[in-house]
Design an enzyme around this catalytic site. Structure first.
Site, PDB file in Angstrom:
ATOM      1  N   HIS A   1       9.539   3.462  23.063  1.00 60.62           N
ATOM      2  CA  HIS A   1       8.675   2.282  23.169  1.00 60.62           C
ATOM      3  C   HIS A   1       8.328   1.660  21.819  1.00 60.62           C
ATOM      4  CE1 HIS A   1       5.914   0.514  26.530  1.00 60.62           C
ATOM      5  NE2 HIS A   1       6.596  -0.417  25.884  1.00 60.62           N
TER       6      HIS A   1
ATOM      7  N   ASP B   1       2.578   0.950  31.838  1.00 56.73           N
ATOM      8  CA  ASP B   1       2.767   2.211  31.114  1.00 56.73           C
ATOM      9  C   ASP B   1       1.758   3.238  31.624  1.00 56.73           C
ATOM     10  OD1 ASP B   1       3.262   4.123  29.036  1.00 56.73           O
ATOM     11  OD2 ASP B   1       3.601   2.501  27.604  1.00 56.73           O
TER      12      ASP B   1
ATOM     13  N   HIS C   1       0.686   5.189  29.404  1.00 53.84           N
ATOM     14  CA  HIS C   1      -0.030   5.354  28.138  1.00 53.84           C
ATOM     15  C   HIS C   1      -0.433   4.005  27.563  1.00 53.84           C
ATOM     16  CE1 HIS C   1       3.085   8.540  28.575  1.00 53.84           C
ATOM     17  NE2 HIS C   1       2.079   9.351  28.273  1.00 53.84           N
TER      18      HIS C   1
ATOM     19  N   ASP D   1      -0.424   3.319  24.190  1.00 56.57           N
ATOM     20  CA  ASP D   1       0.391   3.053  22.988  1.00 56.57           C
ATOM     21  C   ASP D   1      -0.374   2.244  21.942  1.00 56.57           C
ATOM     22  OD1 ASP D   1       2.302   4.442  24.397  1.00 56.57           O
ATOM     23  OD2 ASP D   1       3.587   2.714  24.810  1.00 56.57           O
TER      24      ASP D   1
ATOM     25  N   HIS E   1       6.186   5.605  19.004  1.00 57.99           N
ATOM     26  CA  HIS E   1       6.187   5.021  20.354  1.00 57.99           C
ATOM     27  C   HIS E   1       4.786   5.022  20.977  1.00 57.99           C
ATOM     28  CE1 HIS E   1       6.950   8.751  23.227  1.00 57.99           C
ATOM     29  NE2 HIS E   1       6.012   9.003  22.331  1.00 57.99           N
TER      30      HIS E   1
ATOM     31  N   ASP F   1       7.417   0.510  30.491  1.00 57.18           N
ATOM     32  CA  ASP F   1       7.745   1.894  30.137  1.00 57.18           C
ATOM     33  C   ASP F   1       8.066   2.611  31.444  1.00 57.18           C
ATOM     34  OD1 ASP F   1       7.625   4.638  29.418  1.00 57.18           O
ATOM     35  OD2 ASP F   1       6.155   4.224  27.834  1.00 57.18           O
TER      36      ASP F   1
ATOM     37  N   ASP G   1       7.919   5.485  32.186  1.00 54.01           N
ATOM     38  CA  ASP G   1       6.959   6.535  32.546  1.00 54.01           C
ATOM     39  C   ASP G   1       5.721   5.989  33.263  1.00 54.01           C
ATOM     40  OD1 ASP G   1       4.950   5.838  30.593  1.00 54.01           O
ATOM     41  OD2 ASP G   1       5.836   7.186  29.102  1.00 54.01           O
TER      42      ASP G   1
ATOM     43  N   GLU H   1      12.179   3.974  27.334  1.00 51.22           N
ATOM     44  CA  GLU H   1      11.871   5.398  27.522  1.00 51.22           C
ATOM     45  C   GLU H   1      12.711   6.098  28.586  1.00 51.22           C
ATOM     46  OE1 GLU H   1       9.972   7.219  25.499  1.00 51.22           O
ATOM     47  OE2 GLU H   1       8.925   5.672  24.353  1.00 51.22           O
TER      48      GLU H   1
HETATM   49  N1  ARG Z   1      -0.594   8.827  23.355  1.00 49.34           N
HETATM   50  C1  ARG Z   1       0.479   9.713  23.035  1.00 49.34           C
HETATM   51  C2  ARG Z   1       0.866   9.569  21.561  1.00 49.34           C
HETATM   52  O1  ARG Z   1       0.313   8.774  20.831  1.00 49.34           O
HETATM   53  C3  ARG Z   1       1.676   9.485  23.924  1.00 49.34           C
HETATM   54  C4  ARG Z   1       2.366   8.166  23.751  1.00 49.34           C
HETATM   55  C5  ARG Z   1       3.527   8.009  24.689  1.00 49.34           C
HETATM   56  N2  ARG Z   1       4.156   6.715  24.514  1.00 49.34           N
HETATM   57  C6  ARG Z   1       5.247   6.317  25.173  1.00 49.34           C
HETATM   58  N3  ARG Z   1       5.739   5.123  24.851  1.00 49.34           N
HETATM   59  N4  ARG Z   1       5.824   7.045  26.095  1.00 49.34           N
HETATM   60  O2  ARG Z   1       1.738  10.268  21.093  1.00 49.34           O
HETATM   61 MN    MN Z   2       4.956   3.356  26.240  1.00 51.63          MN
HETATM   62 MN    MN Z   3       4.420   5.743  28.273  1.00 52.11          MN
END
Ligand code: ARG
Ligand code: MN
Ligand code: MN
Ligand code: MN
Length: 302
Positions: free
Chosen positions: A95, A108, A110, A112, A125, A216, A218, A261
């Site tokens: 990402h 997402d 998350h 990010d 990411h 994303d 996920d 991702e």
């Molecule tokens: N918040 C976590 C981190 O800063 C997970 C981030 C996941 N990001 C993603 N694009 N899948 O590492």
């Molecule tokens: Mn992401």
């Molecule tokens: Mn994510």
């Protein structure tokens, strides 16, 4: 409609191998053929390559020189595709590649939204939203190689959908700036249809902006998209994601979409198949596929 595909085989925004194979996994699962079936003029602009320049080290951002060089080239390629009046489809990669596109709807698990100071992982990411938004630019040190990137996006123009794993400092930033964020609780409470429309009316109240969706994989439940590096249980169903994209398509203002991702090195062949097929369904819905069936093109009916 005209579409341009860009592959970004980039994995240095996180630590697992395989996500750099995402663009080809999605292509090999038949993306181009499936989009052409939608009567779209599809052109593949190939993959982004780059040469990292050696720069000073930034604390907790080990691969910054790679991120900087890659997203800079991506940003130029995105401009090229837009100059041909095509909807830009960017296939990640992790990402962090979204620093090279501009995004509004962030779908997402998350947020990010970390900076190098707040991140527990040091993975870029987990940082692209914080890099893109002007309100957060004061929280960053000078990042060598990233001078080309102007944080032009205002936090008011970002809306999250699908959140269920938000770090403490990310939550603090969301609350401090009042960022529009619809987590899985809201999807549960209001349903995906209303969530999409609430999100769109917050970031684009007059329905006159072009929309960018950063998707994303996920955000989907790991049962539906298992091949990804940071899965979180309890996510969107593929049906919800398809409906989200159908509603986005109905605005007729979709300008760019990132699909990131997908990691074909995670899980067995069946996991990879589920994940790449889900990615294609999401992209097709965004680009006009309808579950009611396509119309016979004009001139063919008797
Ligand atoms: N918040 C976590 C981190 O800063 C997970 C981030 C996941 N990001 C993603 N694009 N899948 O590492
Ligand atoms: Mn992401
Ligand atoms: Mn994510
Ligand atoms: Mn609906």
């Amino acid at each position: 409609g005209k579409v341009g595909i860009i592959g970004v085989p980039f994995e240095k925004g996180q630590k697992k191998f395989g996500v750099e194979l995402g663009p080809d996994a999605i292509r090999n699962a038949g993306l181009l053929k499936d989009l052409t079936t939608l009567d779209l003029d599809v052109k593949d602009f190939g993959d982004i390559d780059y040469y990292p320049e050696t720069t000073g080290d930034i604390i907790n951002m080990p691969h910054l020189s790679h991120v900087a060089a890659c997203t800079k080239n991506l940003s130029n390629r995105v401009q090229e595709v837009m100059n041909e009046n095509r909807v830009v489809v960017t296939l990640g990669g992790d990402h962090s590649v979204s620093v090279g596109t501009i995004d509004v709807l962030w779908v997402d698990a998350h947020a990010d939204l970390n900076t190098n100071i707040t991140s527990n992982s040091g993975n870029v990411h987990g940082m692209p939203v914080a890099l893109l938004t002007s309100e957060l630019s004061d929280y960053w040190p000078h990042l060598p190689g990233m001078d080309w990137q102007k944080p032009m996006l205002s936090i008011r123009n970002v809306a999250y959908i699908g959140l269920r794993s938000v770090d403490r400092y990310e939550r603090l930033v969301i609350e401090k700036f009042g960022i529009t964020a619809f987590g899985m609780e809201d999807v549960e409470r209001y349903g995906i249809h209303d969530v999409v429309h609430m999100a769109l009316s917050r970031i684009d109240p007059h329905c006159n902006k072009s929309l960018h969706v950063s998707f994303d994989i996920d955000s989907l439940d790991p049962l539906e998209a298992p091949s990804t590096g940071t899965p979180v249980r309890g996510g969107l169903s593929l049906r919800e994601a398809i409906h989200l994209m159908e509603e986005v398509h109905r605005t007729h203002r979709l300008n760019a979409i990132d699909l990131v991702e997908v990691n074909p090195k995670i899980g067995d062949d069946n996991c990879v198949k589920l994940t790449t097929e889900a990615a294609i369904h999401v992209l097709q819905a965004a680009l006009g596929h309808t579950r009611r069936g396509l119309k016979v093109p004009a001139g063919i009916t008797d």
